[in-house]
Scaffold this motif. Structure first.
Motif, PDB file in Angstrom:
ATOM      1  N   ASN A 382      47.370  32.764  36.755  1.00 42.38           N
ATOM      2  CA  ASN A 382      47.809  34.153  36.980  1.00 42.38           C
ATOM      3  C   ASN A 382      49.274  34.324  36.633  1.00 42.38           C
ATOM      4  OD1 ASN A 382      45.379  35.040  37.805  1.00 42.38           O
ATOM      5  ND2 ASN A 382      45.874  35.212  39.989  1.00 42.38           N
ATOM      6  N   ALA A 383      50.093  33.339  37.086  1.00 36.20           N
ATOM      7  CA  ALA A 383      51.538  33.435  36.832  1.00 36.20           C
ATOM      8  C   ALA A 383      51.795  33.517  35.326  1.00 36.20           C
ATOM      9  CB  ALA A 383      52.243  32.228  37.449  1.00 36.20           C
ATOM     10  N   VAL A 384      51.085  32.674  34.542  1.00 37.04           N
ATOM     11  CA  VAL A 384      51.278  32.709  33.080  1.00 37.04           C
ATOM     12  C   VAL A 384      50.830  34.055  32.540  1.00 37.04           C
ATOM     13  CG1 VAL A 384      50.550  31.673  30.888  1.00 37.04           C
ATOM     14  CG2 VAL A 384      50.966  30.202  32.856  1.00 37.04           C
ATOM     15  N   LYS A 385      49.668  34.530  33.087  1.00 33.91           N
ATOM     16  CA  LYS A 385      49.091  35.778  32.573  1.00 33.91           C
ATOM     17  C   LYS A 385      49.981  36.986  32.847  1.00 33.91           C
ATOM     18  CE  LYS A 385      45.144  37.031  34.408  1.00 33.91           C
ATOM     19  NZ  LYS A 385      43.764  36.737  34.838  1.00 33.91           N
ATOM     20  N   TYR A 386      50.575  37.034  34.076  1.00 30.19           N
ATOM     21  CA  TYR A 386      51.302  38.239  34.472  1.00 30.19           C
ATOM     22  C   TYR A 386      52.818  38.115  34.292  1.00 30.19           C
ATOM     23  CZ  TYR A 386      46.797  39.541  36.428  1.00 30.19           C
ATOM     24  OH  TYR A 386      45.473  39.841  36.571  1.00 30.19           O
ATOM     25  N   ALA A 387      53.319  36.925  33.861  1.00 31.83           N
ATOM     26  CA  ALA A 387      54.775  36.747  33.710  1.00 31.83           C
ATOM     27  C   ALA A 387      55.246  37.391  32.409  1.00 31.83           C
ATOM     28  CB  ALA A 387      55.101  35.266  33.721  1.00 31.83           C
ATOM     29  N   MET A 407      56.274  31.540  41.530  1.00 34.28           N
ATOM     30  CA  MET A 407      56.918  32.845  41.302  1.00 34.28           C
ATOM     31  C   MET A 407      56.912  33.166  39.813  1.00 34.28           C
ATOM     32  SD  MET A 407      60.084  31.594  43.560  1.00 34.28           S
ATOM     33  CE  MET A 407      60.871  32.968  44.327  1.00 34.28           C
ATOM     34  N   ASN A 408      56.841  34.438  39.535  1.00 38.46           N
ATOM     35  CA  ASN A 408      56.952  34.834  38.124  1.00 38.46           C
ATOM     36  C   ASN A 408      57.585  36.214  38.015  1.00 38.46           C
ATOM     37  OD1 ASN A 408      53.920  35.449  39.042  1.00 38.46           O
ATOM     38  ND2 ASN A 408      54.497  36.977  37.519  1.00 38.46           N
ATOM     39  N   ASP A 409      58.246  36.420  36.873  1.00 35.82           N
ATOM     40  CA  ASP A 409      58.788  37.766  36.647  1.00 35.82           C
ATOM     41  C   ASP A 409      57.647  38.634  36.117  1.00 35.82           C
ATOM     42  OD1 ASP A 409      58.434  36.767  34.156  1.00 35.82           O
ATOM     43  OD2 ASP A 409      60.450  37.221  33.402  1.00 35.82           O
ATOM     44  N   ALA A 411      55.811  42.735  35.736  1.00 40.04           N
ATOM     45  CA  ALA A 411      55.743  44.069  36.356  1.00 40.04           C
ATOM     46  C   ALA A 411      55.576  44.010  37.878  1.00 40.04           C
ATOM     47  CB  ALA A 411      54.589  44.838  35.736  1.00 40.04           C
ATOM     48  N   GLY A 412      55.106  42.889  38.372  1.00 42.19           N
ATOM     49  CA  GLY A 412      54.895  42.754  39.831  1.00 42.19           C
ATOM     50  C   GLY A 412      53.601  43.417  40.269  1.00 42.19           C
ATOM     51  N   ILE A 413      53.391  43.388  41.567  1.00 41.92           N
ATOM     52  CA  ILE A 413      52.126  43.935  42.101  1.00 41.92           C
ATOM     53  C   ILE A 413      52.415  45.266  42.787  1.00 41.92           C
ATOM     54  CG2 ILE A 413      50.167  43.476  43.646  1.00 41.92           C
ATOM     55  CD1 ILE A 413      50.861  40.479  43.337  1.00 41.92           C
ATOM     56  N   ALA A 414      51.630  46.275  42.439  1.00 42.31           N
ATOM     57  CA  ALA A 414      51.835  47.597  43.050  1.00 42.31           C
ATOM     58  C   ALA A 414      51.622  47.485  44.564  1.00 42.31           C
ATOM     59  CB  ALA A 414      50.835  48.585  42.444  1.00 42.31           C
ATOM     60  N   TYR A 426      38.572  42.340  43.471  1.00 42.56           N
ATOM     61  CA  TYR A 426      39.611  43.378  43.428  1.00 42.56           C
ATOM     62  C   TYR A 426      40.601  43.016  42.334  1.00 42.56           C
ATOM     63  CZ  TYR A 426      43.008  46.855  44.722  1.00 42.56           C
ATOM     64  OH  TYR A 426      43.859  47.932  44.685  1.00 42.56           O
ATOM     65  N   LYS A 427      40.832  43.925  41.421  1.00 40.39           N
ATOM     66  CA  LYS A 427      41.806  43.659  40.368  1.00 40.39           C
ATOM     67  C   LYS A 427      42.843  44.773  40.319  1.00 40.39           C
ATOM     68  CE  LYS A 427      38.097  44.751  37.591  1.00 40.39           C
ATOM     69  NZ  LYS A 427      37.114  44.623  36.577  1.00 40.39           N
ATOM     70  N   GLY A 428      44.059  44.359  40.011  1.00 36.38           N
ATOM     71  CA  GLY A 428      45.139  45.326  39.862  1.00 36.38           C
ATOM     72  C   GLY A 428      45.261  45.739  38.401  1.00 36.38           C
ATOM     73  N   ASN A 430      45.918  45.633  34.695  1.00 32.92           N
ATOM     74  CA  ASN A 430      45.690  44.560  33.721  1.00 32.92           C
ATOM     75  C   ASN A 430      44.908  43.374  34.301  1.00 32.92           C
ATOM     76  OD1 ASN A 430      47.135  45.998  31.813  1.00 32.92           O
ATOM     77  ND2 ASN A 430      49.082  45.081  32.471  1.00 32.92           N
ATOM     78  N   GLY A 431      44.236  43.595  35.389  1.00 29.09           N
ATOM     79  CA  GLY A 431      43.481  42.483  36.003  1.00 29.09           C
ATOM     80  C   GLY A 431      42.233  42.144  35.208  1.00 29.09           C
ATOM     81  N   ASN A 432      41.672  40.977  35.541  1.00 30.82           N
ATOM     82  CA  ASN A 432      40.489  40.506  34.813  1.00 30.82           C
ATOM     83  C   ASN A 432      39.211  40.709  35.614  1.00 30.82           C
ATOM     84  OD1 ASN A 432      40.876  39.713  32.273  1.00 30.82           O
ATOM     85  ND2 ASN A 432      41.169  37.538  32.705  1.00 30.82           N
ATOM     86  N   PHE A 433      38.952  39.748  36.555  1.00 34.88           N
ATOM     87  CA  PHE A 433      37.698  39.832  37.331  1.00 34.88           C
ATOM     88  C   PHE A 433      37.942  39.953  38.842  1.00 34.88           C
ATOM     89  CE2 PHE A 433      36.833  36.697  33.834  1.00 34.88           C
ATOM     90  CZ  PHE A 433      36.214  37.604  32.981  1.00 34.88           C
ATOM     91  N   GLY A 434      39.124  39.580  39.297  1.00 39.48           N
ATOM     92  CA  GLY A 434      39.387  39.617  40.736  1.00 39.48           C
ATOM     93  C   GLY A 434      38.736  38.478  41.494  1.00 39.48           C
ATOM     94  N   ILE A 435      38.603  37.334  40.839  1.00 36.68           N
ATOM     95  CA  ILE A 435      37.976  36.181  41.518  1.00 36.68           C
ATOM     96  C   ILE A 435      39.020  35.115  41.870  1.00 36.68           C
ATOM     97  CG2 ILE A 435      36.397  34.202  41.175  1.00 36.68           C
ATOM     98  CD1 ILE A 435      34.557  36.020  39.636  1.00 36.68           C
ATOM     99  N   GLY A 436      39.994  34.882  40.961  1.00 37.68           N
ATOM    100  CA  GLY A 436      40.938  33.760  41.096  1.00 37.68           C
ATOM    101  C   GLY A 436      41.643  33.692  42.442  1.00 37.68           C
ATOM    102  N   LEU A 459      61.237  38.561  41.797  1.00 34.90           N
ATOM    103  CA  LEU A 459      60.070  37.861  41.246  1.00 34.90           C
ATOM    104  C   LEU A 459      58.870  38.055  42.181  1.00 34.90           C
ATOM    105  CD1 LEU A 459      61.703  34.420  40.298  1.00 34.90           C
ATOM    106  CD2 LEU A 459      61.348  36.375  38.799  1.00 34.90           C
ATOM    107  N   THR A 460      57.678  38.122  41.550  1.00 40.76           N
ATOM    108  CA  THR A 460      56.449  38.123  42.372  1.00 40.76           C
ATOM    109  C   THR A 460      56.266  36.696  42.875  1.00 40.76           C
ATOM    110  OG1 THR A 460      55.503  39.768  40.908  1.00 40.76           O
ATOM    111  CG2 THR A 460      53.970  38.595  42.352  1.00 40.76           C
ATOM    112  N   SER A 461      56.197  36.558  44.213  1.00 37.28           N
ATOM    113  CA  SER A 461      56.213  35.193  44.753  1.00 37.28           C
ATOM    114  C   SER A 461      54.996  34.954  45.656  1.00 37.28           C
ATOM    115  CB  SER A 461      57.513  35.029  45.555  1.00 37.28           C
ATOM    116  OG  SER A 461      57.463  33.862  46.289  1.00 37.28           O
ATOM    117  N   PHE A 462      54.200  33.933  45.281  1.00 32.94           N
ATOM    118  CA  PHE A 462      53.064  33.522  46.130  1.00 32.94           C
ATOM    119  C   PHE A 462      53.480  32.270  46.901  1.00 32.94           C
ATOM    120  CE2 PHE A 462      50.949  36.193  43.085  1.00 32.94           C
ATOM    121  CZ  PHE A 462      49.944  36.801  43.830  1.00 32.94           C
ATOM    122  N   THR A 463      53.345  32.317  48.247  1.00 32.61           N
ATOM    123  CA  THR A 463      53.746  31.168  49.072  1.00 32.61           C
ATOM    124  C   THR A 463      52.511  30.545  49.715  1.00 32.61           C
ATOM    125  OG1 THR A 463      55.801  32.295  49.560  1.00 32.61           O
ATOM    126  CG2 THR A 463      55.234  30.434  50.988  1.00 32.61           C
TER     127      THR A 463
END
Ligand code: ADP
Length: 470
Positions: A382-387, A407-409, A411-414, A426-428, A430-436, A459-463
């Protein structure tokens, strides 16, 4: 036969019979042992009193005179003695009687002695009942002369054989024992009846509770709407009912999620399928003039479909393992580098730079390596896809917890998407399938960890927090 078996298996009957039987047996045992002990005590005291009396008579006989001080006080049972000649005629005491009761007592004992062959002159104690009174009696033979109230040793020709009969009046003791017995039996009956009533009542309540629980659980089993459950008299039954209610809620939730899952999965599959169908029809009817372009789109859509099917299969594989994770000792740094290498090529193609800082040396944790690396890979993909240009991966650990930040730079998540991005399908934008992300969250939660999303330094940051020990 079948009826007896059914009765034996009846909980209500067993609940009633077993304690009642135990109470009855214990009361009987108390009564029997109590009587035995008291009777032993009476017999012992009677023996002591009679032996004591004979000891005095023996000393008087030897000294051929009265005059010894008879110490009756040491015996709790009073004793009397009577002297009979060799024809079993009473020779002492005799008229004039000291009292009417002495006359009556002496004549009755004398009658008993002359009639009852069970009373032998060998000193053995026999129990006799005279006019509601109970006596322990023993007789002994003395050779000598009658000296007023004793038999004295004598070598005179007038010597004769006398029988001295000592009687111990055990009536008060026997009466006391009878009264105690009566009281005990009444107490036994009263408490037995009370216990019977209480046990019957309890057995009825327990049986009734089981019947109600049975109805309730059957309704759950038939997936009927749950009937209103009236509180039962015992807390244990209520907790079973509440566990059943929880179970039923979980089954409902699982059914609902399965329904949603199939709806979503078929919806996601239908979109590329329809596109493939449209282009294939276009080519076959000759409407589409550029079959190469159509083939390209068909290939892209079928790739998408196959990726979706892979995702769905992975979800169902994870669901089927239940709680059976294959825990092993995992080197955290090695795990992160392995995941990192998997996305390196894709990041390079997209021109995304990867920064990493792993502040851990030889740290290990207990985890299912296959599934944890699946979760981290999903997040890194996801980070590669959305960065846009940058991915930053950090890792810290203390003695108990490992913290991984991805973390990735970009557009971020609405804000409106944030609460839902871990929900299946659930996909935001430019999302794909909402499974990952949903699968990543399920894996991390099953490991006892946590996952959250935030915005840090733009940065969008997943912890991810994971316990090191399991
Ligand atoms: P998918 O990426 O296939 O749509 P995911 O479950 O992986 O499904 O992610 C759900 C949604 O969360 C995505 O559609 C996207 O909007 C958002 N998202 C996930 N990861 C990131 C990320 N690293 N940066 C920005 N948005 C993200």
């Amino acid at each position: 036969m079948l009826r007896i078996k059914r009765l034996r298996e009846s909980l209500k009957l067993n609940l009633f019979l077993v304690p009642t039987g135990l109470i009855f047996i214990s009361f009987c045992m108390i009564l029997i042992s109590f009587n035995f002990v008291i009777q032993q005590y009476i017999d012992k005291e009677t023996g002591k009193a009679i032996d004591g009396k004979f000891a005095f008579l023996d000393s008087w006989y030897a000294e051929a005179q009265t005059g010894g001080v008879e110490d009756d006080a040491q015996f709790i049972i009073p004793t009397e003695y009577l002297i009979f000649d060799d024809q079993r005629n009473l020779v002492f005491p005799h008229e004039p009687w000291r009292s009417d009761s002495e006359a009556e007592y002496a004549s009755e004992i004398a009658r008993c002695f002359s009639e009852d062959s069970a009373i032998s002159a060998d000193g053995k104690i026999t129990k006799v009942e005279i006019n509601d009174n109970v006596y322990g009696v023993a007789a002994k033979k003395y050779w000598g002369e009658l000296a007023v109230d004793i038999v004295a040793r004598s070598d005179e020709p007038a010597s004769a054989m006398y029988t001295v009969l000592v009687s111990a009046n055990i009536t008060p003791m026997q009466k006391f024992l009878n009264a105690l017995n009566k009281t005990l039996i009444i107490l036994t009956l009263v408490s037995g009846l009370l216990a019977l009533f209480l046990i019957l009542n309890m057995a009825k309540r327990i049986d009734g509770s089981f019947v109600k629980l049975n109805k309730y659980i059957s309704a759950v089993g038939r997936r009927e709407p749950l009937p209103h459950f009236k509180k039962l008299p015992y807390a244990e039954f209520n907790s079973i009912a509440s566990a059943v209610r929880d179970m039923s809620d979980k089954i409902d939730a699982a059914e609902e999620s399965r329904k949603i899952f199939f709806q979503n999965a078929s919806h996601e599959l239908r979109t590329p399928l329809m596109s493939i169908q449209g282009y294939a029809e276009g080519v076959s009817t000759g409407v589409l003039k550029d079959p190469l372009q159509a083939a390209d789109i068909i290939l892209k859509e079928s790739n998408k479909m196959s990726a979706l099917v892979d995702g769905i299969l992975l979800l169902s594989k994870f669901e089927s393992i239940n709680d059976n994770l294959n825990y092993e000792d995992v080197d955290i740094k090695e795990l992160l580098y392995d995941c990192l290498w998997e996305i390196k090529a894709a990041a390079d193609i997209r021109g995304v730079k990867i920064e990493h800082r792993f502040e851990i040396v030889g740290e290990r944790m207990r985890a299912d390596e296959e599934w944890i690396s699946c979760a981290l890979s999903n997040m890194l993909i996801n980070a590669v896809k959305y960065a846009d240009k940058l991915i930053r991966i950090l890792c810290f650990a203390d003695s108990d917890v490992v913290m991984i930040k991805i973390m990735n730079d970009g557009a971020g998540i609405a804000e409106e998407d944030k609460p839902h991005i871990f929900t299946r399908f659930y996909k935001g934008v430019n999302g794909n399938f909402g499974i990952g992300l949903s699968l990543a969250q399920e894996i991390i939660l099953k490991h006892g960890g946590e996952i959250s999303v935030s915005n840090e330094d733009g940065l969008t940051s997943f912890t991810v927090l994971l316990p090191k020990h399991k």
